[in-house]
Design a protein around this motif. Sequence first.
Motif, PDB file in Angstrom:
ATOM      1  N   ASP A  69       0.828  -1.212   0.000  1.00  0.00           N
ATOM      2  CA  ASP A  69       0.000   0.000   0.000  1.00  0.00           C
ATOM      3  C   ASP A  69       0.858   1.256   0.000  1.00  0.00           C
ATOM      4  O   ASP A  69       0.584   2.215  -0.746  1.00  0.00           O
ATOM      5  CB  ASP A  69      -0.925   0.000   1.215  1.00  0.00           C
ATOM      6  N   GLU A  70       1.894   1.280   0.836  1.00  0.00           N
ATOM      7  CA  GLU A  70       2.747   2.471   0.920  1.00  0.00           C
ATOM      8  C   GLU A  70       3.550   2.680  -0.358  1.00  0.00           C
ATOM      9  O   GLU A  70       3.678   3.808  -0.851  1.00  0.00           O
ATOM     10  CB  GLU A  70       3.696   2.356   2.117  1.00  0.00           C
TER      11      GLU A  70
ATOM     12  N   THR B  92       2.765   1.639  -3.322  1.00  0.00           N
ATOM     13  CA  THR B  92       1.843   2.029  -4.392  1.00  0.00           C
ATOM     14  C   THR B  92       1.469   3.497  -4.290  1.00  0.00           C
ATOM     15  O   THR B  92       1.441   4.222  -5.298  1.00  0.00           O
ATOM     16  CB  THR B  92       0.582   1.150  -4.354  1.00  0.00           C
ATOM     17  N   ASP B  93       1.177   3.952  -3.070  1.00  0.00           N
ATOM     18  CA  ASP B  93       0.843   5.368  -2.894  1.00  0.00           C
ATOM     19  C   ASP B  93       2.022   6.261  -3.285  1.00  0.00           C
ATOM     20  O   ASP B  93       1.835   7.324  -3.907  1.00  0.00           O
ATOM     21  CB  ASP B  93       0.454   5.632  -1.442  1.00  0.00           C
TER      22      ASP B  93
ATOM     23  N   ARG C  75       2.389   6.281  -7.137  1.00  0.00           N
ATOM     24  CA  ARG C  75       1.364   7.124  -7.764  1.00  0.00           C
ATOM     25  C   ARG C  75       1.702   8.607  -7.598  1.00  0.00           C
ATOM     26  O   ARG C  75       1.625   9.391  -8.557  1.00  0.00           O
ATOM     27  CB  ARG C  75      -0.007   6.838  -7.148  1.00  0.00           C
ATOM     28  N   ALA C  76       2.081   9.007  -6.409  1.00  0.00           N
ATOM     29  CA  ALA C  76       2.283  10.426  -6.126  1.00  0.00           C
ATOM     30  C   ALA C  76       3.539  10.978  -6.778  1.00  0.00           C
ATOM     31  O   ALA C  76       3.541  12.112  -7.266  1.00  0.00           O
ATOM     32  CB  ALA C  76       2.340  10.647  -4.612  1.00  0.00           C
TER      33      ALA C  76
ATOM     34  N   ASP D 266      -3.330   7.622 -12.519  1.00  0.00           N
ATOM     35  CA  ASP D 266      -3.559   6.185 -12.388  1.00  0.00           C
ATOM     36  C   ASP D 266      -3.258   5.427 -13.676  1.00  0.00           C
ATOM     37  O   ASP D 266      -3.229   4.197 -13.667  1.00  0.00           O
ATOM     38  CB  ASP D 266      -5.012   5.912 -11.990  1.00  0.00           C
TER      39      ASP D 266
END
Length: 845
Positions: A415-416, A418-419, A422-423, A430
């Motif tokens: 999760d981290e 991936t975030d 993305r950022a 996306d």
Amino acid sequence: MTAATTAPAPDIPVPGRSAVRAGGGGRRGRPLLLGVRHHGPGSARAVRAALEAEKPAVVLVEGPAEADALVALAGDESMRPPVALLAHAVDDPGRAAFWPMAEFSPEWVAIRWALDRGAAVRFVDLPAAHTLAAADPTWSDGEGGYDGGDAHGGRGAEGSRGGAGGHDGAGGRDGDGGRNDGGPCDGSGGRNGDGGQGEGEGRGGGAGGRAVDGLTLRIDPLAELARAAGHEDAEQWWEDVVELRGEEDPTAPFEALAEAMGALREAYGHGGHPRDLVREAYMRLQLRAARKEFGDEVAVVCGAWHVPALTWKTTVAADRALLKGLPKVKTELTWVPWTHRRLARRSGYGAGIEAPGWYGHLFTAPDRPVERWMAKVAGLLRAEDHHVSTAHVIEAVRLAETLAALRGRPLPGLDETTDAVRAVLCEGSDVPLDLVRDRLVVGDVLGEVPAGAPAVPLQRDLSRLQRSLRLKPEAQRRELDLDLRKETDGARSRLLHRLRLLGVDWGTPAPGRAGTGTFRETWRLGWEPELHVQVAEAGVWGTTVEAAATARAESRAVTTTSLADITALAEQCLLAGLADALPVVMRALADRAALDTDVTHLAQALPALARSLRYGDVRGTDTAALAEVAAGLAERICVGLPPACTGLDADAATAMRERIDEVHQALGLLPDTARPADRWTGVLRLLAGRDRVPGVLRGRATRLLLDEGRIAEDEAAPLMSRALSPGAPPQDAAAWIEGFAGGASGGGLLLVHDERLLGLVDTWLTSVPAAAFTDVLPLLRRTFSGYEPGVRRTLGELVARGPKAEGAGSAAPGGVPGFATGLDRDRADGVLPLLHLILGTEPTA
């Protein structure tokens, strides 16, 4: 779901750092029971450490017992995971099951450790002979708790035709609510099939699962453990306590997990999976046999859900009683390549995981996994022309670590990362992130198996052809352009067409490049593990691809009753180069064509024959017999089509228009000796002038005659004028326009270049009564909306410009009826206020 007594909420000891006992890894209780999560890199690392510390003489692995003969192949240098054990019924190859293993699967790690250290390896799960037989719902032993529905996985799992499936592992399967998260054990979340309570001796017949309002539900052990630890996100919790952490004591995590599973089994029994009781009885028998042979130097690697059952104090007689009377079929097993994509839960694999590529990275990264992952992502994005610098990578790593700290996680998880990707790397979009998820988080890795692995003869011949033609199976889909004039490309085309005829859809034809002629073919290739089952099924037709395809074609020729289907089969035989099958197919084709009197069927059959004749020249095949059949069909169509076109309703007329177009195109492909050109022209003239023929067919026949130069433009205008005369019903006239100037037929350009025809349409349209206009409007909108935007714009300009001056071009004296002779300035000025509002300008005085 079955009725059950409400069970008290269990006091579950949570496996995690707090539950792990301190101390060295000395000798523990024997046998060594290593409960794992299937395809869990943390479990795999722990298994390897525990085996290295304890060094057992034999390793028992959850998997079909017949696979013992194949275990040595796992040590072959050419074996590259992910791979899977494939079992199929000898008499019904479509009934098959897979047991997948990746590089980070604990079972694979245990097998490789044993082979490297010289220890024995045994598979101890229920034999595939029983698992595949259980795919038949009539073989269900409810009294013993054996459920014949699901064998080792969800949705009939990693099995073919709803049969038995792959690993029964970690996670929510069919029927389980919530997120369907994986678990640290096998057999957890709602699998297919329900069954009776187990009646084994000891604790095997406990409660059937979580009871809610008197109904038994299948439990998800991972979710249960996560909730006991106060976490709702089970996947993230498991990642925190296992995948992202290591332990000094290699066996302590297994002890903690076994204690937690024991509490769950104490409360929920088989957890809604009565079939597990039978499997566990077989495992206990195998464990007893191994201990008798090797003493206490035994290690068992299985789903953690089964660990408590292996310690139950049952008798040999009780375990054998559970296995008595199980159905059985003759089976064969082998190793086959697998893919990361099929390990993913989204593929429908019951024991799947969310991110096989990410888990593989965690298992193989020697150190600094987050930094190495961001470097992989940057490399992928750069390869796709995204601007990613070293500074981007550094900032992404920092952001992932900061997010992990804020969320209280030991290290950045998926999760981290991936975030952060993305950022920073994807700049908030996306679109590139989806590429990262597809290529890296899931991945397209395809395993390899040794050439010496057992296989059906057809599979061996296919592998030989793949090597000789340099067509390597790949999981990632790609396009293959073939030039049929080249020997190798021609052989590749024949192979792909033969496989399609056998039902092995490794490649599917794709639209080729425009203007490259009939010697070009384009295929979309993508190898899926299920194709091995399809090859095994096709093996009943022959031992080589050519022989099997020939036998299959001959069988279909005898059993096919539809004329269109058998002409399509003849086309397939020509494309596949099956010269031996053509005589049988041609005899069947001639018989069907002689007996079929339906013009629609004949019209559907002709296009395939015409394509076969055209492409046969490129492939060097003899099509003389085919030409005779095609010529006969063409003559019969010309005789029977006019009567078949009268008295049709709107839907039937639309369908017949498609048949006429197909026949017209097919006749253009036939050789001159088989083409009744003059006869077909007469048929079209007859259709164009017969009032009882629906308007859409009369208009289409007129257009085909005009395009072929069979009538002059001066003859087309009177036909249109008669069809659009005031005496013609408006709906019939609109249908005539649809047939003549439909969008797909290039009718817009015809109206652009012949203003007389455009004027006739305009004159008719302005004369349609108001009551009938709303009825014909949908058909007219469909006709003109099919034109290209540029054509519609040009038609609008012609209407706005009005008729050509007298004597200019094709304008008739006095102008074209229906067009104004000059500009109406008052109407034009009416749009000025709106234009000023849109443009933000002020009107001038």
